[in-house]
Write an enzyme that holds these catalytic residues in place. Structure first.
Site, PDB file in Angstrom:
ATOM      1  N   LEU A 191       1.908   3.521 -80.821  1.00  0.00           N
ATOM      2  CA  LEU A 191       2.629   3.750 -79.570  1.00  0.00           C
ATOM      3  C   LEU A 191       4.122   3.654 -79.846  1.00  0.00           C
ATOM      4  CD1 LEU A 191       0.661   1.601 -76.919  1.00  0.00           C
ATOM      5  CD2 LEU A 191       0.424   4.045 -77.388  1.00  0.00           C
ATOM      6  N   ASP A 192       4.911   4.388 -79.065  1.00  0.00           N
ATOM      7  CA  ASP A 192       6.357   4.254 -79.155  1.00  0.00           C
ATOM      8  C   ASP A 192       6.751   2.820 -78.834  1.00  0.00           C
ATOM      9  OD1 ASP A 192       6.535   6.944 -79.654  1.00  0.00           O
ATOM     10  OD2 ASP A 192       7.044   7.485 -77.595  1.00  0.00           O
ATOM     11  N   ARG A 193       7.890   2.423 -79.338  1.00  0.00           N
ATOM     12  CA  ARG A 193       8.392   1.058 -79.112  1.00  0.00           C
ATOM     13  C   ARG A 193       8.387   0.691 -77.621  1.00  0.00           C
ATOM     14  NH1 ARG A 193      13.215  -1.539 -82.349  1.00  0.00           N
ATOM     15  NH2 ARG A 193      13.252  -3.608 -81.427  1.00  0.00           N
ATOM     16  N   ARG A 252       5.381  12.709 -73.507  1.00  0.00           N
ATOM     17  CA  ARG A 252       6.742  12.767 -72.972  1.00  0.00           C
ATOM     18  C   ARG A 252       7.306  14.183 -73.002  1.00  0.00           C
ATOM     19  NH1 ARG A 252       9.618   8.337 -76.525  1.00  0.00           N
ATOM     20  NH2 ARG A 252      11.410   8.843 -75.210  1.00  0.00           N
TER      21      ARG A 252
END
Length: 313
Positions: free
Chosen positions: A146-148, A241
């Protein structure tokens, strides 16, 4: 002389690959020389460097300990500096429920002890589920990233067999997200596009990119905002996104692909990996048919209701 018993996590790999990890400073030329001169044997027999190790094999190193220690980098365990909720755990996996601003892997030295991988390993060591000196060629690892600044569920594999199976059977793990987006989405949307990442880690929709497929299902909506469930059918970088932004519905708070000068109070994208659903025929039997949910599901529903209240107020 040193004797090493091969455990399950170190099996099914070649002798030279195991030695590369165990004697991690030794050059291959030296390792091949020791094998050739019978200073390294398996079950007291000479084997070739490509011999595939089996669980229960005994590796004999007819080399002085002082010499061996010169070629071993000592990876000492350290205490994790973060605390992470665990949504589900058994002997095969640790499914962590991460918050925003938490890294999955260390990006540089300053991140050591402050990411999910280190947290999982530290916890397993403290529970005596993982003993690095006995499992020299396996390290617990993450299956999905997952993205930060994306909250939600991350799968950690505790053993080598689970890691290999889950990596090979990504299509048997259904991944669902919740997102608050700008604008009204009142129907199911299937997005099929091609994505390409540039040198700045920015992702673009281009005809020459990798194919991606995303399904968007509306849960709640008005003219200003929509709360949607997103199902990933492929796993491209920033897929959700970019895809939502491309159809004119960027995620609330997304600084990279979102709307400038709006909703500055939200510094990060309001996106949550909220549900994992494992197939009934997945190889890891302890996960068959299981559905795991994130505690952050409630958070994003509450956030949406507050936004709607502000708009209507």
């Amino acid at each position: 002389m040193r004797k090493i018993t091969i455990e399950s996590n170190d099996s099914q790999q070649t002798l030279i690959k195991f030695l590369n990890k165990y004697l991690n400073k030794a050059p291959n030329s030296l390792l091949y020389k020791w094998i050739r001169k019978k200073k390294i044997k398996v079950n007291k027999k000479r084997v070739e460097s490509n011999y595939k190790l089996k669980e229960g094999d005994i590796l004999y190193l007819y080399i002085y300990d002082e010499e061996l220690e010169k070629w071993i980098v000592d990876n000492k365990p350290f205490k994790s500096l973060i605390d992470v909720d665990i949504a589900f755990e058994n002997s095969d996996v640790m499914i962590m429920d991460k918050d925003q601003n938490t890294l999955v892997h260390a990006a540089d030295k300053s991140d050591y002890g402050k990411n999910l991988v280190d947290f999982m390993i530290d916890l397993m060591i403290s529970n005596e589920e993982y003993i690095p000196r006995l499992e020299t060629s396996f390290r617990p690892a993450i299956v999905n990233r997952l993205d930060r600044n994306t909250r939600g569920l991350v799968i950690g594999a505790k053993n080598r067999e689970t890691l290999l199976n889950l990596n090979q059977e990504q299509d048997k793990i259904s991944k669902f997200y919740l997102a608050i987006v700008h604008g009204k989405i009142d129907r199911k949307i299937e997005i099929q596009n091609e994505l390409e990442k540039d040198d700045n880690n920015q992702v673009h929709v281009v005809k020459s990119g990798k194919k991606s497929k995303t399904i968007i299902r509306p849960l709640k909506y008005n003219d200003e905002y929509s709360l949607v469930e997103v199902e990933l059918l492929t796993g491209r970088t920033h897929q959700i996104r970019v895809s939502l932004s491309d159809i004119g519905h960027p995620i609330l708070g997304d600084r990279r692909y979102g709307i400038e000068d709006r909703d500055k109070r939200y510094k990060d994208q309001q996106l949550i990996a909220y549900k994992l659903q494992f197939s009934k025929n997945i190889s890891v039997s302890s996960l068959r048919g299981k559905v795991i949910k994130s505690k952050y599901e409630k958070y994003i529903y509450n956030l949406y209701e507050n936004l709607v209240g502000e708009v209507n107020g």
